[in-house]
Design a protein around this motif. Sequence first.
Motif, PDB file in Angstrom:
ATOM      1  N   ALA A  77       0.831  -1.214   0.000  1.00  9.82           N
ATOM      2  CA  ALA A  77       0.000   0.000   0.000  1.00  9.82           C
ATOM      3  C   ALA A  77       0.858   1.253   0.000  1.00  9.82           C
ATOM      4  N   LEU A  80      -1.173   4.689  -1.476  1.00 10.43           N
ATOM      5  CA  LEU A  80      -2.574   4.717  -1.042  1.00 10.43           C
ATOM      6  C   LEU A  80      -2.793   5.613   0.165  1.00 10.43           C
ATOM      7  N   TYR A 113      -8.883  -0.924   2.588  1.00  4.70           N
ATOM      8  CA  TYR A 113      -8.680  -0.325   1.270  1.00  4.70           C
ATOM      9  C   TYR A 113      -9.765   0.712   0.975  1.00  4.70           C
ATOM     10  N   ARG A 114     -10.998   0.440   1.441  1.00  4.33           N
ATOM     11  CA  ARG A 114     -12.075   1.386   1.214  1.00  4.33           C
ATOM     12  C   ARG A 114     -11.805   2.714   1.922  1.00  4.33           C
ATOM     13  N   ARG A 115     -11.305   2.635   3.152  1.00  6.92           N
ATOM     14  CA  ARG A 115     -11.010   3.864   3.882  1.00  6.92           C
ATOM     15  C   ARG A 115      -9.810   4.605   3.296  1.00  6.92           C
ATOM     16  N   LEU A 116      -8.817   3.840   2.790  1.00  7.58           N
ATOM     17  CA  LEU A 116      -7.661   4.495   2.169  1.00  7.58           C
ATOM     18  C   LEU A 116      -8.054   5.226   0.892  1.00  7.58           C
ATOM     19  N   PHE A 117      -9.060   4.687   0.182  1.00  7.66           N
ATOM     20  CA  PHE A 117      -9.549   5.347  -1.028  1.00  7.66           C
ATOM     21  C   PHE A 117     -10.546   6.458  -0.715  1.00  7.66           C
ATOM     22  N   GLY A 118     -10.906   6.630   0.565  1.00  6.81           N
ATOM     23  CA  GLY A 118     -11.836   7.680   0.938  1.00  6.81           C
ATOM     24  C   GLY A 118     -13.280   7.335   0.676  1.00  6.81           C
ATOM     25  N   ASP A 119     -13.608   6.057   0.572  1.00  2.78           N
ATOM     26  CA  ASP A 119     -14.979   5.623   0.308  1.00  2.78           C
ATOM     27  C   ASP A 119     -15.679   5.398   1.644  1.00  2.78           C
TER      28      ASP A 119
END
Length: 354
Positions: free
Chosen positions: A50, A55, A113-119
């Motif tokens: 990551a 990310l 991964y969702r939180r790292l993408f800001g989702d």
Amino acid sequence: IAGSLAALTGIASYRQRMPERFSRVREFLDIAILALAVAALAWLVFIRAALAVGLGGPIQVLWAAMPPAMELVLVGLLVRLSLRSEDKNETTVFGLLAFAALILTASDLGDGYRRLFGDASTGSLIEAGWMAAGLLMVFAAQELETERAAEWDPRPALLRVGHRLEALLPIAFTYAVVGTVILDWWLSKRVDWFMVAAAAALSLLLMARQGVIIGQVEMRQYAALVNSSADLSFICDKDGKILLANPALNRAVGWTEAAVAAFRLSEVLVADESTGDILGKGLERGWSGEVALRRHGQEGSSVPVYLSLRPIQDERRSEPLLAGTAHDLTLIKRRESDLERALTEVASASWPGV
């Protein structure tokens, strides 16, 4: 993270039937190897990957990757418990818990991964995975409550396979980390010093584990020799407190294995000398002689024995212990009594013409 830490603590401290006290050392080393190996692989697969693609910052990536990494360690420990279990219900329970922890790992990885993408979306498969893992864990926990009442007729072939796989897990994980370090260096042409340190630590832990196994095998052979002996054997301290006794002594005196530690030699020893004098002579230069051992719970009943006491040094104690061996003289005494009675009858007989 708090829940994962609680689960890891509970599973790591779960005690199955351990035949030898020194097996706890091997168990600690196995747990340490599995935890460190999984953590190293999680660093390589989750955190470093990551960070490499940008990310997020190091702190963000660390917090996102920590829950799935800890749950992967939990999966490894649960698989280990499932392989080494000799109870069918326990094997099923730990298998279910390992599957639930694997689902939880996948869900937390996706959430990271969702939180790292800001989702910030909800209602996805990630939440469904959390719910499924929670339901499986609740069901498994309920089954674990009844596992002691359900005995399993062990199938030797399957048990041997499970035990061998469990014994190979630390070796396989260590080789996986070492092989990954070499492969990573060969492909990237750079050294990941964290992985190198983890591989070195795992190699040292594995060497210590193999040393414990060698000693365990040797001690198991000695224990089998003492436990199968017909002679009565025990170890006591300078005050006569019984620290260890073999099954022959327990049967002869009427002790249960769990109650041995509550007895002292003075409670069962019948001799012309006091127990303190016998113990003192035994600690100085050893002692041997004929004595009797009272049978527990049988007033007036005793076992005649020839007792030998020898001092032994224990590095953990400032004073030596006493190793005692006793040979049961019951049969010899009975034959002597029969012979004396026969001789008395012959001597008292009246022969014609004599």
